[in-house]
Each structure stands twice: as structure tokens, then as C-alpha cells.
Write a protein that holds these residues in place. Structure first.
Motif, PDB file in Angstrom:
ATOM      1  N   ARG A 180      -2.553  16.976   2.631  1.00  0.00           N
ATOM      2  CA  ARG A 180      -2.727  16.479   3.996  1.00  0.00           C
ATOM      3  C   ARG A 180      -1.439  15.776   4.413  1.00  0.00           C
ATOM      4  O   ARG A 180      -0.895  14.958   3.637  1.00  0.00           O
ATOM      5  CB  ARG A 180      -3.909  15.507   4.031  1.00  0.00           C
TER       6      ARG A 180
ATOM      7  N   ASP B 215      -2.182  -2.845   8.301  1.00  0.00           N
ATOM      8  CA  ASP B 215      -0.765  -2.569   8.506  1.00  0.00           C
ATOM      9  C   ASP B 215      -0.085  -3.808   9.070  1.00  0.00           C
ATOM     10  O   ASP B 215      -0.689  -4.564   9.821  1.00  0.00           O
ATOM     11  CB  ASP B 215      -0.573  -1.394   9.471  1.00  0.00           C
TER      12      ASP B 215
ATOM     13  N   VAL C  96       3.600  11.084   5.959  1.00  0.00           N
ATOM     14  CA  VAL C  96       2.909  10.777   4.706  1.00  0.00           C
ATOM     15  C   VAL C  96       2.344  12.065   4.121  1.00  0.00           C
ATOM     16  O   VAL C  96       1.812  12.901   4.859  1.00  0.00           O
ATOM     17  CB  VAL C  96       1.735   9.795   4.939  1.00  0.00           C
TER      18      VAL C  96
ATOM     19  N   ALA D  19       2.719   8.681  10.482  1.00  0.00           N
ATOM     20  CA  ALA D  19       2.204   7.322  10.683  1.00  0.00           C
ATOM     21  C   ALA D  19       3.241   6.527  11.466  1.00  0.00           C
ATOM     22  O   ALA D  19       4.448   6.658  11.228  1.00  0.00           O
ATOM     23  CB  ALA D  19       1.930   6.655   9.337  1.00  0.00           C
TER      24      ALA D  19
ATOM     25  N   LEU E 267      -8.838   9.387   7.750  1.00  0.00           N
ATOM     26  CA  LEU E 267      -8.609   7.964   7.981  1.00  0.00           C
ATOM     27  C   LEU E 267      -9.969   7.264   8.024  1.00  0.00           C
ATOM     28  O   LEU E 267     -10.874   7.694   8.733  1.00  0.00           O
ATOM     29  CB  LEU E 267      -7.876   7.841   9.319  1.00  0.00           C
TER      30      LEU E 267
ATOM     31  N   THR F 261      -1.733   7.298  13.818  1.00  0.00           N
ATOM     32  CA  THR F 261      -1.433   8.435  12.950  1.00  0.00           C
ATOM     33  C   THR F 261      -1.636   9.708  13.756  1.00  0.00           C
ATOM     34  O   THR F 261      -2.554   9.801  14.579  1.00  0.00           O
ATOM     35  CB  THR F 261      -2.298   8.508  11.671  1.00  0.00           C
TER      36      THR F 261
ATOM     37  N   HIS G  48       0.865  -1.194   0.000  1.00  0.00           N
ATOM     38  CA  HIS G  48       0.000   0.000   0.000  1.00  0.00           C
ATOM     39  C   HIS G  48       0.896   1.236   0.000  1.00  0.00           C
ATOM     40  O   HIS G  48       1.147   1.868   1.010  1.00  0.00           O
ATOM     41  CB  HIS G  48      -0.963  -0.006   1.193  1.00  0.00           C
TER      42      HIS G  48
ATOM     43  N   TYR H 284      -0.408  13.451   1.321  1.00  0.00           N
ATOM     44  CA  TYR H 284      -1.477  13.218   0.347  1.00  0.00           C
ATOM     45  C   TYR H 284      -1.690  14.530  -0.387  1.00  0.00           C
ATOM     46  O   TYR H 284      -1.746  15.592   0.238  1.00  0.00           O
ATOM     47  CB  TYR H 284      -2.780  12.823   1.038  1.00  0.00           C
TER      48      TYR H 284
ATOM     49  N   THR I 125       2.427   4.569   0.109  1.00  0.00           N
ATOM     50  CA  THR I 125       2.148   5.957   0.422  1.00  0.00           C
ATOM     51  C   THR I 125       3.305   6.787  -0.129  1.00  0.00           C
ATOM     52  O   THR I 125       4.397   6.276  -0.323  1.00  0.00           O
ATOM     53  CB  THR I 125       2.091   6.158   1.950  1.00  0.00           C
TER      54      THR I 125
END
Ligand SMILES: O=C(O)CCC(=O)C(=O)O
Ligand SMILES: [Fe+2]
Length: 453
Positions: free
Chosen positions: A426, A365, A348, A430, A386, A372, A296, A350, A298
Motif C-alpha cells: 500500500r 502527528d 509511505v 502523507a 487509516l 493522506t 512512529h 506498507y 514509517t
């Protein structure tokens, strides 16, 4: 690259495109009927009939081409690399794994040198893993002797769709004499089994025994794993007896998401100015990566890569706020736990403008407890947040928005996602936490990498 070789590569490619499919079903039949290496005669015959004059060059040319494609490099760059570096480059990354797999598959079938063919099949297996096809990867491993394909086999077996980490770990053990690669792969298998302490023992052992491969690859990964553990607080398990006292400092609200826990703190858990500093450090460093979390991906940067100040901030948060909070929320009776430690901590990003990194698909995870921490104000962006799946059978979920300085603690096994940011950016910190089984796994580090040095 010299022009002749480039011409040869082009020629070889077109020749093989023309003749390759004719024998496809015959080849498949032979593969079904006979054991490993059953296709050697067929390969030799095909080579003799179809491409007699370039036969000797075909394996090399195809391998070169496959690896070049796998690494997403130019032919010139690729040719300049040594064979060893080429194979490492292939493991590193790939821009076009399906083309690379095609090239490697053809090369392997045409190759008349057993050792080279085995290497090609092992390389093919790694490509197939990148393509998300672990069963095809295992089939490729079947074409190579155990030892050559052991790592590929372990990785294929450990692939998330198979989740056979125990078997994969056994493959790694069999290949442990191969050095860094095997130790690293073994550690990854243990991570898959959620036995982080065993993973770090494997990483440490690899590092201590290591030095067999050089420069970019697994030796450095092993070192990174160990260095990371020495960077984050605590180097020993936190004193959980003080958890309750520390927690009394926080008033909290619970965003309930039964049956497993999701816990959100009330604002503000950590100093917003430190959140800003962390974002600034990440933005200034500008070393975003999207290959740190294969399943996944990021767009992120590890805290250990952000410099001493950022690391100090996160370690302060860990010591005084985050770990006590996580321990208390994760375990009913914090006194019976021996402690939590950080497997990974990363910022992270976004970004609404980025098609690939505006959101994060549903995933779990690989840790025990995840956290987070929101690093920028909700007002900075639209969308995002989230998201937790309520129940596997429904698509209804819960969004837990996390403002700057707030933290969300949740069981890593919960399926969750990050909703798409539709405007703005954003940032979150994490954290993946695991439970140390004993303090000893902290002590296996080599003296050479002690913080004092
Ligand atoms: O964006 C978030 O809040 C969650 C990030 C996440 O789930 C992850 O990095 O695994
Ligand atoms: Fe996650």
C-alpha cells in the motif's frame, strides 16, 4: 583498527564485566548522597583497585566501543573515524542502543577525566532517549555540567513521554552558543509545541549563524528544513478567498468520526496517472528510510528527494486541490486564516512481507492538519487502511479506506494508526500541514539558498 587495540577492547570489556557490579550499590549510595561529580573519588578508587594497568585506556576504549555500538558500525570502521565523526555517528543512529548505553555508562563511571566523563554522560543521555527512557536520560544529564549536556537535556525533556517542550526550548536557548545542534534542537522543541513558524525561524537562524559543525549533521538538517520549505507550494500563504470557489469543484463524502473532524473525499480527487507516477518515482528512487519520524517510524521517502517531476506533481496537487481542501475542512471560516504550509510531505510504503512496516501503531502527528492521499488502488492489497480511534476509553475505531486518488483530511491531534497490510503493498502520500503565523517566516531564508540559484 590495529589488532592490539582490538585485544585491548576485548580485555577491557571482560575486566569490567568481572569487577563492575561489586561496587554497584556503593556507587548508587554515593550518587544519592552527594551532588554531581560526587562519584569521582569512587571512580578513581575503583579504577586504581580493579584495572590499574589499563586505566588510562579505559575511557577511550569504552567510549569507542559504546559509540561503535550506538552507530551499529564495525570496530574497524569506527576506529577509522575521527573523534568528531564518531560522536556524530552516535547521534545519527543506533542498532543496539542498550548495549551502547551499558558501555557508555560504565565508561563514564570509570573515567577520571571530568571533561571526558561529561561527554560520556551526555552521550549516554542521548542513548537513553533512543531507548525511550527520558528520565534515565535526565539522570545522566545530571552527571554532566549543564553546558555539555544541554542538548541531551533538551532532547530528553522534549521526549514524547514528557512533552515538556517549553522547558526543553529553554535548555536549547541556554545552549544556543553551541551552534547548529542547539538551533536544530530548538526548532524541534518548537515543533513539539506545534509552533512550526517559530521552529522555522530557529532553523533559519541556525542556518544563517551556522557553519560551526560540518558534513553530515545538524548544519545539513537545518539546510534541509529550509530547502523543504522553499520546495513546496506555497512559498507564501494560499489565497484563502478563493477556497470556496475551488472547493465547489469537488463533491465529497464525509467519513464522520466525532468529535474531531475526519474528512474523506469522494473519488477521484487527483489524477490516478499522477498517483502512479509518484509511486513509480518512489520505487525507482529506492531510498526508503525509516528514521524520519522517530516516534512512529514509517518506511517512507520525502517528496523533495524524488526529483523535480514528482515534486511538481505534489505542488500542483497542493496548489489546486489539497491546500484549499485542507483549509476549508480545518477552519470554519477560512477567510480568517492566514494560510497553511507544508511541514512534511512523504510517500509511505506498507508491505505485507515486512514485519516492521506492514502497519503503523497508534500515534498523533506533530502538525495541525494531516492529509493522506491514496496512491495505489485498493485492489492492490489486502488489509491496511487509516484507522481512527473513536474514543480514548474504547478500543473501537473507524477504518477509512482510501482508494487511489482519494484524500483524507484530519486533525493531526487525532489518535490514528495504519492497519496491517496482509497482502501486497500500500502506498500513500502523507502530508503534515501547519498554519503560518505570518508570511515573514517564509522570508528568513538566506539569499544563498534562494531558488534562483
Ligand atoms: O497510512 C496512512 O494512511 C497514515 C500515515 C500516517 O498516519 C503517518 O505517516 O503519520
Ligand atoms: Fe500519522
Amino acid at each position: 583498527m590495529d589488532d592490539d587495540l582490538l585485544v585491548l577492547l576485548c580485555g577491557v570489556t571482560s575486566l569490567s564485566c568481572d569487577d563492575d557490579d561489586d561496587d554497584e550499590s556503593e556507587h548508587a549510595t554515593a550518587r544519592r548522597q552527594s551532588p554531581s561529580w560526587r562519584c569521582r573519588a569512587l571512580r578513581a578508587r575503583r579504577r586504581a583497585c580493579a584495572v590499574p594497568r589499563v586505566a588510562k585506556r579505559v575511557p577511550f576504549a569504552r567510549r569507542l566501543r559504546g559509540e561503535h555500538l550506538a552507530a551499529g558500525m564495525t570496530l574497524t570502521t569506527c576506529a577509522a573515524l575521527s573523534a568528531d565523526a564518531r560522536s556524530r555517528a552516535q547521534l545519527e543512529d543506533t542498532n543496539n542502543p542498550s548495549r551502547a548505553a551499558r558501555e557508555l555508562r560504565r565508561a563514564a563511571r570509570l573515567c577520571d577525566d571530568d571533561d571526558e566523563a561529561a561527554r560520556l554522560f551526555a552521550a549516554l543521555a542521548l542513548c537513553e532517549i533512543r531507548l525511550g527512557a527520558p528520565r534515565r536520560a535526565l539522570a545522566a544529564c545530571d552527571e554532566a555540567p549543564c553546558e555539555t549536556a544541554a542538548i541531551a537535556r533538551a532532547r530528553a525533556t522534549a521526549h514524547s513521554t514528557l512533552l515538556e517542550f517549553d522547558r526543553a526550548a529553554r535548555w536549547c536557548e541556554r545552549a544556543i552558543h553551541l551552534g547548529d545542534k542547539a538551533h536544530y534542537a530548538l526548532g524541534v522543541c518548537h515543533l513539539g509545541r506545534l509552533d512550526h513558524a517559530a521552529a522555522y525561524r530557529a532553523f533559519a537562524r541556525g542556518f544563517l549563524d551556522g557553519g560551526t559543525s560540518s558534513v553530515l549533521d545538524d548544519a545539513r538538517r537545518l539546510e534541509t528544513q529550509l530547502a523543504k520549505r522553499l520546495s513546496y507550494y506555497p512559498r507564501v500563504a494560499p489565497d484563502l478567498d478563493t477556497v470556496a470557489r475551488k472547493l465547489a469543484a469537488y463533491s465529497d463524502t464525509t467519513a464522520s468520526c466525532p468529535p474531531s473532524f475526519v474528512f474523506k473525499t469522494a473519488p477521484v480527487l487527483v489524477d490516478p496517472r499522477e498517483c502512479d507516477a509518484l509511486v513509480a518515482a518512489a520505487v525507482d528512487a529506492d531510498v526508503w528510510r525509516s528514521d524520519r519520524h522517530g516516534a512512529h517510524p514509517t518506511c517512507d521517502v520525502a517528496v523533495v528527494d524524488l526529483g523535480a517531476e514528482a515534486l511538481a506533481i505534489v505542488n500542483r496537487w497542493l496548489e489546486h486541490v489539497l491546500l484549499p481542501l485542507a483549509a476549508a475542512r480545518a477552519f470554519q471560516n477560512a477567510r480568517t486564516t492566514r494560510g497553511l504550509a507544508v511541514h512534511d510531505a512523504f510517500v509511505v510504503k506498507y508491505c505485507a512481507e515486512s514485519a516492521a512496516h506492514a502497519a503503523l501503531p497508534i500515534h498523533q502527528d506533530q502538525a495541525l492538519v494531516s492529509m493522506t492521499v491514496g496512491l495505489n488502488p485498493l485492489a492492490d492489497y489486502e488489509g491496511g487502511g487509516l484507522w481512527f480511534e473513536h474514543h480514548p476509553d474504547t478500543s473501537v475505531g473507524t477504518v477509512v479506506p482510501c482508494d487511489r486518488g482519494q484524500a483524507v483530511v484530519f486533525a493531526s491531534s487525532l489518535r490514528h494508526a495504519a492497519l496491517a497490510v496482509t497482502q501486497g503493498q500500500r502506498f500513500v502520500l502523507a502530508l503534515f500541514l501547519y498554519r503560518t503565523d505570518n508570511d515573514g517566516d517564509h522570508e528568513e531564508r538566506p539569499a544563498a539558498s534562494s531558488p534562483a540559484e
